[in-house]
Scaffold this motif. Structure first.
Motif, PDB file in Angstrom:
ATOM      1  N   SER A  38      11.736   2.081   0.871  1.00  0.00           N
ATOM      2  CA  SER A  38      10.721   3.133   1.034  1.00  0.00           C
ATOM      3  C   SER A  38      11.374   4.369   1.619  1.00  0.00           C
ATOM      4  O   SER A  38      12.408   4.274   2.292  1.00  0.00           O
ATOM      5  CB  SER A  38       9.587   2.654   1.957  1.00  0.00           C
ATOM      6  OG  SER A  38      10.087   2.322   3.236  1.00  0.00           O
ATOM      7  N   ALA A  39      10.772   5.505   1.335  1.00  0.00           N
ATOM      8  CA  ALA A  39      11.328   6.776   1.797  1.00  0.00           C
ATOM      9  C   ALA A  39      11.441   6.771   3.328  1.00  0.00           C
ATOM     10  O   ALA A  39      10.448   6.513   4.017  1.00  0.00           O
ATOM     11  CB  ALA A  39      10.422   7.920   1.353  1.00  0.00           C
ATOM     12  N   MET A  40      12.628   7.025   3.812  1.00  0.00           N
ATOM     13  CA  MET A  40      12.919   7.022   5.258  1.00  0.00           C
ATOM     14  C   MET A  40      12.425   5.740   5.932  1.00  0.00           C
ATOM     15  O   MET A  40      11.993   5.743   7.073  1.00  0.00           O
ATOM     16  CB  MET A  40      12.310   8.254   5.938  1.00  0.00           C
ATOM     17  CG  MET A  40      13.013   9.534   5.524  1.00  0.00           C
ATOM     18  SD  MET A  40      12.239  11.009   6.167  1.00  0.00           S
ATOM     19  CE  MET A  40      10.744  11.061   5.210  1.00  0.00           C
ATOM     20  N   ASN A  41      12.454   4.674   5.154  1.00  0.00           N
ATOM     21  CA  ASN A  41      11.983   3.357   5.614  1.00  0.00           C
ATOM     22  C   ASN A  41      10.567   3.437   6.212  1.00  0.00           C
ATOM     23  O   ASN A  41      10.240   2.763   7.186  1.00  0.00           O
ATOM     24  CB  ASN A  41      12.958   2.756   6.637  1.00  0.00           C
ATOM     25  CG  ASN A  41      12.791   1.247   6.769  1.00  0.00           C
ATOM     26  OD1 ASN A  41      12.242   0.592   5.865  1.00  0.00           O
ATOM     27  ND2 ASN A  41      13.221   0.687   7.889  1.00  0.00           N
ATOM     28  N   SER A  42       9.742   4.275   5.573  1.00  0.00           N
ATOM     29  CA  SER A  42       8.387   4.518   6.111  1.00  0.00           C
ATOM     30  C   SER A  42       7.453   3.327   5.918  1.00  0.00           C
ATOM     31  O   SER A  42       6.463   3.200   6.637  1.00  0.00           O
ATOM     32  CB  SER A  42       7.781   5.744   5.434  1.00  0.00           C
ATOM     33  OG  SER A  42       7.861   5.591   4.006  1.00  0.00           O
ATOM     34  N   GLN A  43       7.739   2.481   4.907  1.00  0.00           N
ATOM     35  CA  GLN A  43       6.909   1.295   4.643  1.00  0.00           C
ATOM     36  C   GLN A  43       5.418   1.633   4.727  1.00  0.00           C
ATOM     37  O   GLN A  43       4.689   1.062   5.544  1.00  0.00           O
ATOM     38  CB  GLN A  43       7.268   0.177   5.635  1.00  0.00           C
ATOM     39  CG  GLN A  43       8.744  -0.202   5.568  1.00  0.00           C
ATOM     40  CD  GLN A  43       9.181  -1.174   6.652  1.00  0.00           C
ATOM     41  OE1 GLN A  43       8.474  -2.148   6.925  1.00  0.00           O
ATOM     42  NE2 GLN A  43      10.325  -0.915   7.251  1.00  0.00           N
ATOM     43  N   PRO A  44       4.979   2.543   3.868  1.00  0.00           N
ATOM     44  CA  PRO A  44       3.603   3.051   4.021  1.00  0.00           C
ATOM     45  C   PRO A  44       2.516   2.086   3.554  1.00  0.00           C
ATOM     46  O   PRO A  44       1.329   2.323   3.768  1.00  0.00           O
ATOM     47  CB  PRO A  44       3.610   4.304   3.121  1.00  0.00           C
ATOM     48  CG  PRO A  44       4.623   3.981   2.062  1.00  0.00           C
ATOM     49  CD  PRO A  44       5.686   3.168   2.747  1.00  0.00           C
ATOM     50  N   SER A 101      -3.061  -0.079   0.239  1.00  0.00           N
ATOM     51  CA  SER A 101      -3.444   1.184   0.878  1.00  0.00           C
ATOM     52  C   SER A 101      -2.211   1.879   1.437  1.00  0.00           C
ATOM     53  O   SER A 101      -1.160   1.256   1.667  1.00  0.00           O
ATOM     54  CB  SER A 101      -4.458   0.949   1.996  1.00  0.00           C
ATOM     55  OG  SER A 101      -3.813   0.458   3.156  1.00  0.00           O
ATOM     56  N   ALA A 102      -2.370   3.184   1.633  1.00  0.00           N
ATOM     57  CA  ALA A 102      -1.290   3.991   2.214  1.00  0.00           C
ATOM     58  C   ALA A 102      -1.929   5.138   2.986  1.00  0.00           C
ATOM     59  O   ALA A 102      -3.093   5.498   2.723  1.00  0.00           O
ATOM     60  CB  ALA A 102      -0.391   4.536   1.117  1.00  0.00           C
ATOM     61  N   ALA A 150     -12.685   1.834  -0.470  1.00  0.00           N
ATOM     62  CA  ALA A 150     -12.184   2.016   0.901  1.00  0.00           C
ATOM     63  C   ALA A 150     -13.175   1.413   1.891  1.00  0.00           C
ATOM     64  O   ALA A 150     -12.777   0.779   2.881  1.00  0.00           O
ATOM     65  CB  ALA A 150     -11.955   3.504   1.181  1.00  0.00           C
ATOM     66  N   ALA A 151     -14.469   1.585   1.601  1.00  0.00           N
ATOM     67  CA  ALA A 151     -15.500   0.999   2.490  1.00  0.00           C
ATOM     68  C   ALA A 151     -15.473  -0.528   2.381  1.00  0.00           C
ATOM     69  O   ALA A 151     -15.509  -1.233   3.402  1.00  0.00           O
ATOM     70  CB  ALA A 151     -16.872   1.547   2.119  1.00  0.00           C
ATOM     71  N   ALA A 152     -15.379  -1.043   1.151  1.00  0.00           N
ATOM     72  CA  ALA A 152     -15.393  -2.506   0.971  1.00  0.00           C
ATOM     73  C   ALA A 152     -14.200  -3.159   1.666  1.00  0.00           C
ATOM     74  O   ALA A 152     -14.307  -4.250   2.223  1.00  0.00           O
ATOM     75  CB  ALA A 152     -15.381  -2.844  -0.523  1.00  0.00           C
ATOM     76  N   ASP A 158      -7.876   7.402   7.760  1.00  0.00           N
ATOM     77  CA  ASP A 158      -6.615   8.066   7.420  1.00  0.00           C
ATOM     78  C   ASP A 158      -5.820   7.314   6.346  1.00  0.00           C
ATOM     79  O   ASP A 158      -4.676   7.639   6.070  1.00  0.00           O
ATOM     80  CB  ASP A 158      -5.747   8.257   8.677  1.00  0.00           C
ATOM     81  CG  ASP A 158      -5.437   6.929   9.366  1.00  0.00           C
ATOM     82  OD1 ASP A 158      -6.043   5.895   9.001  1.00  0.00           O
ATOM     83  OD2 ASP A 158      -4.589   6.930  10.279  1.00  0.00           O
ATOM     84  N   ARG A 159      -6.449   6.303   5.717  1.00  0.00           N
ATOM     85  CA  ARG A 159      -5.747   5.584   4.635  1.00  0.00           C
ATOM     86  C   ARG A 159      -6.576   5.620   3.363  1.00  0.00           C
ATOM     87  O   ARG A 159      -7.806   5.741   3.417  1.00  0.00           O
ATOM     88  CB  ARG A 159      -5.482   4.125   5.026  1.00  0.00           C
ATOM     89  CG  ARG A 159      -4.565   3.983   6.223  1.00  0.00           C
ATOM     90  CD  ARG A 159      -4.205   2.517   6.473  1.00  0.00           C
ATOM     91  NE  ARG A 159      -3.262   1.992   5.491  1.00  0.00           N
ATOM     92  CZ  ARG A 159      -1.941   2.145   5.577  1.00  0.00           C
ATOM     93  NH1 ARG A 159      -1.401   2.797   6.592  1.00  0.00           N
ATOM     94  NH2 ARG A 159      -1.151   1.623   4.657  1.00  0.00           N
ATOM     95  N   GLU A 160      -5.889   5.505   2.229  1.00  0.00           N
ATOM     96  CA  GLU A 160      -6.566   5.478   0.933  1.00  0.00           C
ATOM     97  C   GLU A 160      -6.126   4.261   0.128  1.00  0.00           C
ATOM     98  O   GLU A 160      -5.026   3.743   0.339  1.00  0.00           O
ATOM     99  CB  GLU A 160      -6.262   6.754   0.142  1.00  0.00           C
ATOM    100  CG  GLU A 160      -4.790   6.898  -0.222  1.00  0.00           C
ATOM    101  CD  GLU A 160      -4.497   8.148  -1.046  1.00  0.00           C
ATOM    102  OE1 GLU A 160      -5.388   8.616  -1.761  1.00  0.00           O
ATOM    103  OE2 GLU A 160      -3.337   8.640  -0.974  1.00  0.00           O
ATOM    104  N   VAL A 161      -7.002   3.851  -0.800  1.00  0.00           N
ATOM    105  CA  VAL A 161      -6.625   2.801  -1.751  1.00  0.00           C
ATOM    106  C   VAL A 161      -5.789   3.456  -2.842  1.00  0.00           C
ATOM    107  O   VAL A 161      -6.252   4.351  -3.535  1.00  0.00           O
ATOM    108  CB  VAL A 161      -7.874   2.143  -2.385  1.00  0.00           C
ATOM    109  CG1 VAL A 161      -7.458   1.174  -3.499  1.00  0.00           C
ATOM    110  CG2 VAL A 161      -8.709   1.428  -1.332  1.00  0.00           C
TER     111      VAL A 161
END
Ligand SMILES: Cc1cc2nc3c(=O)[nH]c(=O)nc-3n(C[C@H](O)[C@H](O)[C@H](O)COP(=O)(O)O)c2cc1C
Length: 188
Positions: A38-44, A101-102, A150-152, A158-161
């Motif tokens: 992952s970019a810069m080991n961000s593991q989003p 999610s990220a 996202a609700a379910a 601050d996260r999205e599917v």
């Protein structure tokens, strides 16, 4: 199977057996995902696995997505449209539906890094599933009902599917669709 055999055997499957997926296998799938670059080991990434009542709710939400089919996919032939309508209505009866999610990013480069990193984790997981005799199908048609999903999945604000992944034992063995092998240009 060696790695290249697994890569060749992986298919997007859209018809699943109700047979439950063993928890140890699931752990191995998500461990494979967690090992992705992952970019810069961000593991989003984070994987949210819908089972039981949540699986039901996610199914109902995705069934709503079919309302968008005719609106947005006017170019599909009728037979494909009919299949898509049936498929999204029951998600191929997949026993498990995972959301990936990220964090929601506003900066373009952050978005690029996030989505590519999530894609790397997803592919690791898809290949691990193939090696475990399981099958998956990634879905971004979920986009049309992303807020309800996202609700379910009880995501924080601050996260999205990014995508859904259907997981289960396959009851179909799809023929590989055409994959263009002319993907590289070597430049001196
Ligand atoms: C980012 C992404 C989004 C996808 N979204 C969907 C989708 O919404 N619905 C679907 O049926 N398949 C979806 N797929 C699966 C593709 O249709 C499939 O990978 C492609 O047709 C090639 O088939 P194969 O995976 O068996 O090689 C998606 C795949 C990817 C990588």
């Amino acid at each position: 199977m060696d790695l290249y055999e697994v890569i060749g055997a992986r298919r997007s499957v859209r018809a699943f057996s109700p047979k439950p997926v063993e928890r140890e296998k699931l752990h191995r799938l998500f461990a494979a995902a967690a090992g992705a670059p992952s970019a810069m080991n961000s593991q989003p990434w984070h994987f949210h696995v819908a089972m039981g009542a949540t699986r039901e709710r996610v199914g109902q939400t995705m069934a709503q997505s079919t309302l968008h089919l005719r609106e947005y996919i006017g170019i599909l032939p009728q037979a494909k449209l009919d299949f898509a309508e049936r498929f999204y209505a029951d998600l191929g009866q997949a026993p498990l539906v995972a959301a990936v999610s990220a964090p929601i990013m506003s900066d373009d480069l952050d978005k690029l890094n996030t989505y590519i990193s999530v894609g790397c984790a997803m592919e690791n997981m898809l290949l691990a599933a193939t090696a475990e005799d399981l099958a998956c199908c990634s879905l971004t048609f979920s986009f049309w009902v992303r807020d309800d999903l996202a609700a379910a999945f009880a995501l924080p604000e601050d996260r999205e599917v990014v995508a859904l992944i259907l997981i289960g034992y396959p009851v179909e063995k799809p023929v590989a669709p055409p994959h263009n092998m002319d993907v590289v240009t070597y430049l001196d």
